[in-house]
Write a protein that holds these residues in place. Sequence first.
Motif, short mmCIF file in Angstrom:
data_model
loop_
_atom_site.label_atom_id
_atom_site.label_comp_id
_atom_site.label_asym_id
_atom_site.label_seq_id
_atom_site.Cartn_x
_atom_site.Cartn_y
_atom_site.Cartn_z
N LEU A 19 0.82 -1.20 0.00
CA LEU A 19 0.00 0.00 0.00
C LEU A 19 0.86 1.26 0.00
O LEU A 19 0.57 2.22 -0.71
N GLN A 20 1.93 1.25 0.78
CA GLN A 20 2.83 2.39 0.81
C GLN A 20 3.45 2.62 -0.56
O GLN A 20 3.51 3.76 -1.04
N ASN A 21 3.91 1.56 -1.20
CA ASN A 21 4.50 1.69 -2.54
C ASN A 21 3.48 2.23 -3.54
O ASN A 21 3.80 3.09 -4.36
N TRP A 22 2.25 1.74 -3.47
CA TRP A 22 1.20 2.19 -4.38
C TRP A 22 0.94 3.68 -4.17
O TRP A 22 0.83 4.44 -5.13
N CYS A 23 0.86 4.10 -2.90
CA CYS A 23 0.61 5.51 -2.60
C CYS A 23 1.77 6.39 -3.07
O CYS A 23 1.55 7.47 -3.64
N GLU A 24 2.99 5.93 -2.85
CA GLU A 24 4.16 6.70 -3.30
C GLU A 24 4.19 6.84 -4.82
O GLU A 24 4.49 7.92 -5.34
N GLU A 25 3.86 5.77 -5.53
CA GLU A 25 3.81 5.83 -7.00
C GLU A 25 2.77 6.85 -7.45
O GLU A 25 3.01 7.64 -8.36
N ARG A 26 1.60 6.83 -6.83
CA ARG A 26 0.54 7.79 -7.20
C ARG A 26 0.98 9.22 -6.93
O ARG A 26 0.73 10.11 -7.74
N GLN A 27 1.64 9.45 -5.80
CA GLN A 27 2.11 10.79 -5.47
C GLN A 27 3.14 11.26 -6.50
O GLN A 27 3.10 12.40 -6.94
N GLN A 28 4.06 10.38 -6.88
CA GLN A 28 5.08 10.73 -7.86
C GLN A 28 4.46 11.06 -9.22
O GLN A 28 4.98 11.87 -9.96
N GLN A 29 3.34 10.44 -9.52
CA GLN A 29 2.63 10.68 -10.78
C GLN A 29 1.68 11.87 -10.67
O GLN A 29 0.98 12.20 -11.62
N GLY A 30 1.63 12.49 -9.49
CA GLY A 30 0.74 13.62 -9.28
C GLY A 30 -0.72 13.24 -9.18
O GLY A 30 -1.60 14.06 -9.40
N LYS A 31 -0.98 11.99 -8.84
CA LYS A 31 -2.36 11.50 -8.73
C LYS A 31 -2.83 11.52 -7.28
O LYS A 31 -2.03 11.41 -6.36
N GLU A 32 -4.12 11.64 -7.13
CA GLU A 32 -4.75 11.68 -5.82
C GLU A 32 -4.70 10.30 -5.14
O GLU A 32 -4.81 9.28 -5.80
N ILE A 33 -4.55 10.31 -3.84
CA ILE A 33 -4.70 9.10 -3.03
C ILE A 33 -6.09 9.16 -2.42
O ILE A 33 -6.39 10.07 -1.65
N PRO A 34 -6.96 8.24 -2.79
CA PRO A 34 -8.35 8.33 -2.32
C PRO A 34 -8.47 8.06 -0.82
O PRO A 34 -7.75 7.25 -0.27
N VAL A 35 -9.39 8.78 -0.21
CA VAL A 35 -9.75 8.54 1.18
C VAL A 35 -11.27 8.36 1.21
O VAL A 35 -12.00 9.17 0.66
#
Length: 135
Positions: A19-35
């Motif tokens: 999950l941490q890796n997935w979130c970091e990848e999304r952040q690097q791509q400038g994508k939102e992390i859903p809550v």
Amino acid sequence: PRSTLLAASAASDVYKRQLQNWCEERQQQGKEIPVYEKATVCFIHEYDKKMPETRIRDHDNIEEKQVVDALGMYFLVSDSGLYLDTYHTTTLGERDCTFLFLMERNRFPKWICKRNHLDIISKNHLNPATGFSTG
């Protein structure tokens, strides 16, 4: 996003790392992390259809708590029963794995209706799934 798909494995620290890796990848791509405030997490437990069906575990013997705790760290306002519903189903496929779908609670009825064409395995009636693709 409409739902979040994550492949899971058996240990809590592995879930958290994935999950941490997935979130970091999304952040690097400038994508939102859903809550999600009110959510449903769906577990699709796939078992290798070439192996004996006696290997299929009861849903109450699966590490749901570890997965939900890991999801809660990144995606959930709360994992209390007021905020999170869980759904489990089992299918036969090409390999042993678990797929997780995390979605807003109000999207679940439509999501499950779209998947009604799958042959689901129940405790009393074991059939190979013919419509499920792991590709």
